[in-house]
Design a protein around this motif. Structure first.
Motif, PDB file in Angstrom:
ATOM      1  N   ALA A  93     -13.005  72.444  33.316  1.00 23.31           N
ATOM      2  CA  ALA A  93     -13.194  72.679  34.753  1.00 23.31           C
ATOM      3  C   ALA A  93     -13.817  74.042  35.031  1.00 23.31           C
ATOM      4  N   ALA A  94     -13.554  75.021  34.168  1.00 27.05           N
ATOM      5  CA  ALA A  94     -14.047  76.390  34.389  1.00 27.05           C
ATOM      6  C   ALA A  94     -15.352  76.685  33.649  1.00 27.05           C
ATOM      7  N   ALA A  95     -15.869  75.731  32.882  1.00 26.73           N
ATOM      8  CA  ALA A  95     -16.993  75.988  31.985  1.00 26.73           C
ATOM      9  C   ALA A  95     -18.325  76.100  32.721  1.00 26.73           C
ATOM     10  N   ASP A  96     -19.202  76.947  32.180  1.00 29.13           N
ATOM     11  CA  ASP A  96     -20.587  77.024  32.627  1.00 29.13           C
ATOM     12  C   ASP A  96     -21.493  76.153  31.778  1.00 29.13           C
ATOM     13  N   ALA A  97     -21.043  75.832  30.574  1.00 31.32           N
ATOM     14  CA  ALA A  97     -21.773  74.922  29.696  1.00 31.32           C
ATOM     15  C   ALA A  97     -20.758  74.096  28.910  1.00 31.32           C
ATOM     16  N   ILE A  98     -21.072  72.810  28.735  1.00 33.60           N
ATOM     17  CA  ILE A  98     -20.231  71.887  27.970  1.00 33.60           C
ATOM     18  C   ILE A  98     -21.116  71.292  26.886  1.00 33.60           C
ATOM     19  N   ILE A  99     -20.730  71.513  25.627  1.00 27.68           N
ATOM     20  CA  ILE A  99     -21.567  71.119  24.493  1.00 27.68           C
ATOM     21  C   ILE A  99     -20.945  69.934  23.772  1.00 27.68           C
ATOM     22  N   LEU A 100     -21.751  68.896  23.560  1.00 27.44           N
ATOM     23  CA  LEU A 100     -21.347  67.720  22.782  1.00 27.44           C
ATOM     24  C   LEU A 100     -22.174  67.695  21.512  1.00 27.44           C
ATOM     25  N   GLY A 101     -21.504  67.610  20.351  1.00 27.49           N
ATOM     26  CA  GLY A 101     -22.216  67.598  19.088  1.00 27.49           C
ATOM     27  C   GLY A 101     -22.506  69.011  18.602  1.00 27.49           C
ATOM     28  N   ILE A 151     -15.326  66.500  32.955  1.00 29.50           N
ATOM     29  CA  ILE A 151     -16.754  66.746  32.746  1.00 29.50           C
ATOM     30  C   ILE A 151     -17.547  66.271  33.964  1.00 29.50           C
ATOM     31  N   PHE A 152     -17.182  65.111  34.493  1.00 31.63           N
ATOM     32  CA  PHE A 152     -17.860  64.597  35.692  1.00 31.63           C
ATOM     33  C   PHE A 152     -17.651  65.528  36.882  1.00 31.63           C
ATOM     34  N   ASP A 153     -16.418  66.007  37.049  1.00 35.71           N
ATOM     35  CA  ASP A 153     -16.087  66.817  38.221  1.00 35.71           C
ATOM     36  C   ASP A 153     -16.765  68.184  38.212  1.00 35.71           C
ATOM     37  N   ASN A 154     -17.042  68.726  37.027  1.00 37.65           N
ATOM     38  CA  ASN A 154     -17.658  70.054  36.946  1.00 37.65           C
ATOM     39  C   ASN A 154     -19.175  69.929  37.037  1.00 37.65           C
ATOM     40  N   GLN A 155     -19.665  69.837  38.244  1.00 38.06           N
ATOM     41  CA  GLN A 155     -21.101  69.630  38.449  1.00 38.06           C
ATOM     42  C   GLN A 155     -21.914  70.912  38.268  1.00 38.06           C
ATOM     43  N   LYS A 156     -21.246  72.081  38.239  1.00 37.92           N
ATOM     44  CA  LYS A 156     -21.991  73.331  38.059  1.00 37.92           C
ATOM     45  C   LYS A 156     -22.325  73.583  36.591  1.00 37.92           C
ATOM     46  N   ALA A 157     -21.591  72.949  35.692  1.00 38.10           N
ATOM     47  CA  ALA A 157     -21.811  73.177  34.255  1.00 38.10           C
ATOM     48  C   ALA A 157     -23.052  72.436  33.773  1.00 38.10           C
ATOM     49  N   LYS A 158     -23.688  72.998  32.768  1.00 32.71           N
ATOM     50  CA  LYS A 158     -24.799  72.321  32.102  1.00 32.71           C
ATOM     51  C   LYS A 158     -24.229  71.584  30.891  1.00 32.71           C
ATOM     52  N   VAL A 159     -24.431  70.269  30.841  1.00 27.23           N
ATOM     53  CA  VAL A 159     -23.947  69.457  29.721  1.00 27.23           C
ATOM     54  C   VAL A 159     -25.065  69.354  28.693  1.00 27.23           C
TER      55      VAL A 159
END
Length: 296
Positions: free
Chosen positions: A178-186, A207-215
């Motif tokens: 929820a607090a992340a600026d970036a969410i990394i998969l892999g 992950i869906f709710d945090n729209q400010k983060a870059k996935v």
């Protein structure tokens, strides 16, 4: 702006791939968090789970190993693997230490934090769940298989993945997302490292709710085998997005162009390979690629 102090990054996965990412993020210190898969049922981890129960510790141990910066007697003990012909053969002392501390602690996360303190690891490491669960898969032949090792060895393609039993996501992991600026998969084994945490509803929802983060999805450098090896990159991205309530992956970073994906995803081509082992990601190249996305 001091990137390492002002930005928070969460990486999700397991095994060697997540360990490489977390090693690349070590300058972020406590602003970096790894959410670790806990469904492994093979090797030393599987034997411990069979005898003692509990979550799988192998991926967590691997991540901690890659974050140790000050070699010591403690770190040598944590990384030690027994050899011989007895029951200890093949067991990693780090797995046994985490199991023992888990038995002595109120929560598995307490055990991890004790080890992090002992080994001076600043990056947060959080198990995807603190309750034991196994990966299950439904094959195209209509049969279910249970356990990561069985999923990896499936000869048929699979239709869906699930967890058995259903377990809750670790609260601290959900909060970190929820607090992340970036969410990394892999990077990592897609079906057995990247997907299991995403199967937890609260992680996908966070992950869906945090729209400010870059996935960010980071590709592997070497091909997978088994059912994951028969999946296209497009299928893998769609599986991730579906697990995250159709949250769009913002950028895909990998070693080659994907002209077939450009209508749906932003693909960034970067050389991420280690100079002496082209199948393994280089920590510094990963760090620069992630920082580039945080600065853009």
């Amino acid at each position: 702006m001091n990137l390492y102090k002002d930005k928070k990054v969460v990486a999700i996965g397991g095994g060697h791939g997540l360990g490489r990412i977390l090693a690349a993020l070590k300058h972020f210190g406590s602003n970096a968090t790894g959410i670790v898969t806990t469904t492994d049922n093979g090797g030393s981890t599987g034997r411990i789970r069979h005898c003692q129960g509990g979550i799988a510790w192998g991926d967590t141990r691997n991540c901690i190993n890659q974050l140790i910066t000050d070699p010591s007697i403690s770190s040598m003990m944590f990384e030690y693997r027994f050899k011989g012909s007895g029951e200890l053969d093949g067991h990693n002392l780090g797995n046994l230490m985490l199991t023992a501390l888990d038995n002595l602690s109120v929560r598995p996360l307490d055990a991890i934090n004790l080890i992090r303190t002992m080994l001076k690891v600043d990056v947060n490491i959080i198990p995807m769940s603190e309750h034991p669960s196994d990966l299950t898969a439904l094959a195209t032949n209509g049969k279910w298989v249970t356990g990561e090792t069985s999923v990896d060895e499936m000869e048929d393609d699979l239709l869906r993945l699930d967890l058995e039993p259903k377990v809750a996501a670790t609260f601290e992991g959900v909060e970190a997302i929820a607090a992340a600026d970036a969410i990394i998969l892999g990077p990592g084994s897609f079906l057995t490292s990247i997907m299991p945490p995403l199967l937890l509803p609260k992680i996908g929802q966070a992950i869906f709710d945090n729209q400010k983060a870059k996935v960010i999805f980071i590709e592997n450098l070497s091909p997978e085998y088994g059912p994951a090896g028969r999946m296209s990159l497009k299928q893998k991205l769609e599986w991730c997005e579906r697990a995250c309530k159709n949250r769009k992956i913002d950028v895909v970073i990998g070693p080659k162009e994907h002209s077939d994906l450009k209508d749906n995803w932003i693909c960034v081509t970067r050389d991420l390979a280690s100079p002496n082992r082209d199948w393994r990601h280089d920590r510094d190249k990963l760090r620069l690629a992630i920082e580039e996305q945080l600065n853009s």
